[in-house]
Motif scaffolding. Structure first.
Motif, PDB file in Angstrom:
ATOM      1  N   THR A  59     -54.916 -34.303  45.784  1.00  0.00           N
ATOM      2  CA  THR A  59     -55.301 -34.466  44.311  1.00  0.00           C
ATOM      3  C   THR A  59     -56.478 -35.340  44.460  1.00  0.00           C
ATOM      4  O   THR A  59     -57.325 -35.641  43.352  1.00  0.00           O
ATOM      5  CB  THR A  59     -54.259 -35.305  43.702  1.00  0.00           C
ATOM      6  OG1 THR A  59     -53.723 -36.254  44.653  1.00  0.00           O
ATOM      7  CG2 THR A  59     -53.288 -34.253  43.255  1.00  0.00           C
ATOM      8  N   HIS A  60     -56.874 -36.153  45.686  1.00  0.00           N
ATOM      9  CA  HIS A  60     -57.851 -37.049  45.694  1.00  0.00           C
ATOM     10  C   HIS A  60     -59.097 -36.404  46.653  1.00  0.00           C
ATOM     11  O   HIS A  60     -58.961 -35.652  47.706  1.00  0.00           O
ATOM     12  CB  HIS A  60     -57.464 -38.373  46.458  1.00  0.00           C
ATOM     13  CG  HIS A  60     -56.415 -39.043  45.539  1.00  0.00           C
ATOM     14  ND1 HIS A  60     -55.329 -38.402  45.139  1.00  0.00           N
ATOM     15  CD2 HIS A  60     -56.593 -40.261  45.143  1.00  0.00           C
ATOM     16  CE1 HIS A  60     -54.752 -39.532  44.154  1.00  0.00           C
ATOM     17  NE2 HIS A  60     -55.406 -40.642  44.246  1.00  0.00           N
ATOM     18  N   GLY A  61     -60.352 -36.529  46.332  1.00  0.00           N
ATOM     19  CA  GLY A  61     -61.537 -36.468  46.968  1.00  0.00           C
ATOM     20  C   GLY A  61     -61.812 -37.595  47.960  1.00  0.00           C
ATOM     21  O   GLY A  61     -61.551 -38.729  47.451  1.00  0.00           O
ATOM     22  N   ILE A  62     -62.611 -37.283  49.139  1.00  0.00           N
ATOM     23  CA  ILE A  62     -63.213 -38.236  49.789  1.00  0.00           C
ATOM     24  C   ILE A  62     -64.799 -38.243  49.644  1.00  0.00           C
ATOM     25  O   ILE A  62     -65.257 -37.388  50.145  1.00  0.00           O
ATOM     26  CB  ILE A  62     -62.804 -38.312  51.057  1.00  0.00           C
ATOM     27  CG1 ILE A  62     -61.089 -38.423  51.062  1.00  0.00           C
ATOM     28  CG2 ILE A  62     -63.120 -39.646  51.956  1.00  0.00           C
ATOM     29  CD1 ILE A  62     -60.554 -38.175  52.689  1.00  0.00           C
ATOM     30  N   PHE A  63     -65.446 -39.359  49.369  1.00  0.00           N
ATOM     31  CA  PHE A  63     -66.909 -39.341  49.167  1.00  0.00           C
ATOM     32  C   PHE A  63     -67.421 -40.409  49.689  1.00  0.00           C
ATOM     33  O   PHE A  63     -67.035 -41.485  49.999  1.00  0.00           O
ATOM     34  CB  PHE A  63     -67.254 -39.545  47.547  1.00  0.00           C
ATOM     35  CG  PHE A  63     -66.563 -38.401  46.768  1.00  0.00           C
ATOM     36  CD1 PHE A  63     -66.510 -37.343  46.665  1.00  0.00           C
ATOM     37  CD2 PHE A  63     -65.309 -38.866  45.850  1.00  0.00           C
ATOM     38  CE1 PHE A  63     -65.702 -36.339  45.793  1.00  0.00           C
ATOM     39  CE2 PHE A  63     -64.297 -38.162  45.223  1.00  0.00           C
ATOM     40  CZ  PHE A  63     -64.786 -36.962  45.178  1.00  0.00           C
ATOM     41  N   PHE A  64     -68.956 -40.287  50.223  1.00  0.00           N
ATOM     42  CA  PHE A  64     -69.598 -41.335  50.840  1.00  0.00           C
ATOM     43  C   PHE A  64     -70.795 -41.815  50.083  1.00  0.00           C
ATOM     44  O   PHE A  64     -71.552 -41.085  49.340  1.00  0.00           O
ATOM     45  CB  PHE A  64     -70.199 -40.581  52.248  1.00  0.00           C
ATOM     46  CG  PHE A  64     -69.152 -40.056  53.017  1.00  0.00           C
ATOM     47  CD1 PHE A  64     -68.281 -40.967  53.671  1.00  0.00           C
ATOM     48  CD2 PHE A  64     -69.054 -38.582  53.176  1.00  0.00           C
ATOM     49  CE1 PHE A  64     -67.391 -40.404  54.410  1.00  0.00           C
ATOM     50  CE2 PHE A  64     -67.968 -38.219  54.074  1.00  0.00           C
ATOM     51  CZ  PHE A  64     -67.171 -39.273  54.757  1.00  0.00           C
ATOM     52  N   THR A  65     -70.928 -43.144  50.041  1.00  0.00           N
ATOM     53  CA  THR A  65     -71.843 -43.885  49.271  1.00  0.00           C
ATOM     54  C   THR A  65     -72.586 -44.635  50.285  1.00  0.00           C
ATOM     55  O   THR A  65     -72.183 -44.706  51.521  1.00  0.00           O
ATOM     56  CB  THR A  65     -70.941 -44.742  48.299  1.00  0.00           C
ATOM     57  OG1 THR A  65     -70.355 -45.730  48.979  1.00  0.00           O
ATOM     58  CG2 THR A  65     -70.217 -43.894  47.185  1.00  0.00           C
ATOM     59  N   GLY A  66     -73.644 -45.642  49.704  1.00  0.00           N
ATOM     60  CA  GLY A  66     -74.526 -46.279  50.762  1.00  0.00           C
ATOM     61  C   GLY A  66     -73.610 -47.435  51.140  1.00  0.00           C
ATOM     62  O   GLY A  66     -73.798 -47.846  52.234  1.00  0.00           O
ATOM     63  N   SER A  67     -72.728 -48.029  50.464  1.00  0.00           N
ATOM     64  CA  SER A  67     -71.687 -49.196  50.841  1.00  0.00           C
ATOM     65  C   SER A  67     -70.730 -49.137  49.815  1.00  0.00           C
ATOM     66  O   SER A  67     -70.767 -48.721  48.615  1.00  0.00           O
ATOM     67  CB  SER A  67     -72.566 -50.565  50.837  1.00  0.00           C
ATOM     68  OG  SER A  67     -72.705 -50.890  49.891  1.00  0.00           O
ATOM     69  N   ALA A  68     -69.877 -50.353  49.936  1.00  0.00           N
ATOM     70  CA  ALA A  68     -68.592 -50.354  49.246  1.00  0.00           C
ATOM     71  C   ALA A  68     -69.030 -50.878  47.914  1.00  0.00           C
ATOM     72  O   ALA A  68     -68.601 -50.411  46.705  1.00  0.00           O
ATOM     73  CB  ALA A  68     -67.818 -51.437  49.643  1.00  0.00           C
ATOM     74  N   SER A  69     -70.034 -51.828  47.681  1.00  0.00           N
ATOM     75  CA  SER A  69     -70.631 -52.370  46.259  1.00  0.00           C
ATOM     76  C   SER A  69     -70.975 -51.384  45.357  1.00  0.00           C
ATOM     77  O   SER A  69     -71.066 -51.539  44.194  1.00  0.00           O
ATOM     78  CB  SER A  69     -71.225 -53.771  46.697  1.00  0.00           C
ATOM     79  OG  SER A  69     -72.193 -53.548  47.577  1.00  0.00           O
ATOM     80  N   GLU A  70     -71.586 -50.382  46.083  1.00  0.00           N
ATOM     81  CA  GLU A  70     -72.021 -49.375  45.165  1.00  0.00           C
ATOM     82  C   GLU A  70     -70.872 -48.597  44.489  1.00  0.00           C
ATOM     83  O   GLU A  70     -70.971 -48.220  43.289  1.00  0.00           O
ATOM     84  CB  GLU A  70     -72.859 -48.256  46.149  1.00  0.00           C
ATOM     85  CG  GLU A  70     -73.483 -46.928  45.194  1.00  0.00           C
ATOM     86  CD  GLU A  70     -73.860 -45.900  46.019  1.00  0.00           C
ATOM     87  OE1 GLU A  70     -74.508 -46.034  47.403  1.00  0.00           O
ATOM     88  OE2 GLU A  70     -73.756 -44.852  45.631  1.00  0.00           O
ATOM     89  N   VAL A  71     -69.993 -48.794  45.115  1.00  0.00           N
ATOM     90  CA  VAL A  71     -68.598 -48.077  44.447  1.00  0.00           C
ATOM     91  C   VAL A  71     -68.065 -48.901  43.268  1.00  0.00           C
ATOM     92  O   VAL A  71     -67.697 -48.335  42.192  1.00  0.00           O
ATOM     93  CB  VAL A  71     -67.466 -47.890  45.474  1.00  0.00           C
ATOM     94  CG1 VAL A  71     -66.275 -47.185  44.665  1.00  0.00           C
ATOM     95  CG2 VAL A  71     -68.007 -47.025  46.641  1.00  0.00           C
ATOM     96  N   TRP A  72     -68.344 -50.078  43.295  1.00  0.00           N
ATOM     97  CA  TRP A  72     -68.181 -50.975  42.213  1.00  0.00           C
ATOM     98  C   TRP A  72     -68.621 -50.497  40.851  1.00  0.00           C
ATOM     99  O   TRP A  72     -67.838 -50.140  39.820  1.00  0.00           O
ATOM    100  CB  TRP A  72     -68.424 -52.594  42.147  1.00  0.00           C
ATOM    101  CG  TRP A  72     -67.655 -53.323  43.226  1.00  0.00           C
ATOM    102  CD1 TRP A  72     -66.156 -53.436  43.501  1.00  0.00           C
ATOM    103  CD2 TRP A  72     -68.095 -54.179  43.988  1.00  0.00           C
ATOM    104  NE1 TRP A  72     -66.114 -53.999  44.229  1.00  0.00           N
ATOM    105  CE2 TRP A  72     -67.043 -54.869  44.616  1.00  0.00           C
ATOM    106  CE3 TRP A  72     -69.497 -55.144  44.040  1.00  0.00           C
ATOM    107  CZ2 TRP A  72     -67.323 -55.988  45.388  1.00  0.00           C
ATOM    108  CZ3 TRP A  72     -69.635 -56.076  44.941  1.00  0.00           C
ATOM    109  CH2 TRP A  72     -68.428 -56.648  45.518  1.00  0.00           C
ATOM    110  N   GLU A  73     -69.933 -50.129  41.033  1.00  0.00           N
ATOM    111  CA  GLU A  73     -70.814 -49.713  39.817  1.00  0.00           C
ATOM    112  C   GLU A  73     -70.337 -48.033  39.490  1.00  0.00           C
ATOM    113  O   GLU A  73     -70.173 -47.869  38.396  1.00  0.00           O
ATOM    114  CB  GLU A  73     -72.156 -49.720  40.153  1.00  0.00           C
ATOM    115  CG  GLU A  73     -73.271 -48.966  39.218  1.00  0.00           C
ATOM    116  CD  GLU A  73     -74.647 -49.548  39.217  1.00  0.00           C
ATOM    117  OE1 GLU A  73     -74.734 -50.768  39.656  1.00  0.00           O
ATOM    118  OE2 GLU A  73     -75.456 -48.583  39.070  1.00  0.00           O
TER     119      GLU A  73
END
Ligand SMILES: *Cc1c(COP(=O)(O)O)cnc(C)c1O
Length: 363
Positions: A59-73
């Motif tokens: 049910t969950h996807g796994i995605f890549f971002t620049g860093s964790a704090s980007e995920v806050w936004e």
């Protein structure tokens, strides 16, 4: 002689990192196209290994971002129409809350003093809060919130989306993703890699919310890496923009190494090393555990007050003494810089290395 880094991120590199980096170079991973089958295989492999490691359901996807704090936004833009709710007890949970305010969300907060932790019984979630934002391990103060308490809270508020910052603890927290909608981390903490990659786990419920908000003209879910765009590309194991292919490759390999050891064994090793460190701090006459409630003490970032009330000692002296024997511990955070040390207890440091650090601190 090489240093051993007990710092809470960037941290000691996981011992197999060098071999994986070498293999990646030999295989020219840095030059392959992110629209190639080779890349799709790399993403798929990392996805499978992380799914196994953290028990992430389909049910969950796994995605890549620049860093964790980007995920806050990202999570605030994609999963909150009006109101979010935050538990704040240190600098990182505070920043999650600050991001919500900066994005003009109506952000509710329940605060506790630095060094104190939360249990489900303390918390009443405001009626209109759409997203509950929790920090599993508050890296600044060495306080953890137990996953069992997070699950208890979600059961009390099953309709609300829950997002957990697991940046300085994953893969240690045993989150139940049948309850938890979203979680995220960066690779430079407990995964023992250099900084440069964030990982965002999000459920179909998060996606449905983002799709709903995207249709609302009075609102934006952002332009960069919206959840619907990430998800669309994820279906074929691709990414909207050119990603950090090298680090996605190495993360998959390190997650595979963790799976070989087994997540239960890794969690037990973490608890064993934490037990050694806290036991030492309890009996030391120059250092003491900062967090008084045992159930709120972090298993992955151990914070100690240096000196005693009648015999204060600067953290700088302690750090210099261990540095002289090639062991680097972290300073206290913010206004506790000079009166505390922080010791990261990540998988990259062995029981023997923790024992050696304790021997040095005893002197
Ligand atoms: C380090 C840290 C972050 C920020 O991670 P970045 O990789 O710097 O974006 C967020 N939350 C916690 C709890 C952290 O320890």
């Amino acid at each position: 002689m090489n240093n051993t880094y007990f710092t809470p991120g960037p941290a000691e590199l996981y011992p197999t990192f060098y071999q994986h980096l070498q293999t990646a170079m030999d295989e020219q991973i840095g030059s392959i196209s992110h629209r190639s089958q080779r890349f799709r295989d790399i993403y798929k492999f990392a996805d499978e290994q992380l799914r196994t490691l953290l028990s992430i359901p389909s049910t969950h996807g796994i995605f890549f971002t620049g860093s964790a704090s980007e995920v806050w936004e990202r999570v605030l833009l994609n999963c909150v129409e009006h109101e979010s709710f935050h538990l704040v007890n240190g600098s990182f949970s505070q920043k999650f809350y600050d991001y919500a305010n900066a994005l003009h969300k109506h952000a509710h907060v329940l605060e506790k003093p630095f060094g104190e932790g939360f249990d489900a019984a303390d918390v009443e979630v405001p009626a209109y809060a759409e997203l509950v934002c929790l920090t599993h391990n508050e890296t600044s103060s060495g306080v953890q919130m137990r996953t069992s308490e997070m699950h208890k809270l979600k059961r009390k508020y099953p309709k609300k989306l829950f997002c957990i910052d697991t940046v300085s603890s994953a893969p240690y927290p045993d989150l139940d993703f049948n309850l938890i909608d979203s979680a995220f981390f960066s690779v430079q903490k407990a995964f023992g890699m250099p900084a440069g990659l964030g990982v965002w786990i999000a459920s179909q419920n998060c996606l449905a919310k983002a799709e709903r908000l995207e249709k609302n003209d009075a609102l934006t879910i952002g332009a960069h890496h919206t959840l619907p765009t990430l998800w669309k590309h994820y279906k074929t194991f691709e990414t909207p923009a050119t990603p950090n292919v090298l680090y996605i490759y190495i993360l998959g390999k390190i997650a595979e190494d963790f799976n070989r050891i087994g997540i239960d064994t890794m969690r037990k090793q973490t608890e064993e090393k934490a037990r050694m460190l806290y036991k030492f701090l309890e009996t030391s006459d120059t250092l003491s555990p900062f967090v008084s409630q045992e159930r709120h003490r972090s298993q992955t970032v151990i914070v100690a007050t240096t000196g005693t009330a009648d015999k204060p000692k600067s953290s700088g002296d302690v750090m210099a003494a261990t540095k002289a024997v090639n062991m680097i511990v972290g300073s206290g955070y913010g206004k506790f810089k000079d009166s505390q040390i922080r010791i990261a207890n990540f998988p990259a440091v062995s029981i023997e290395q923790v024992a050696a650090l304790i021997d040095e601190l005893k002197k």
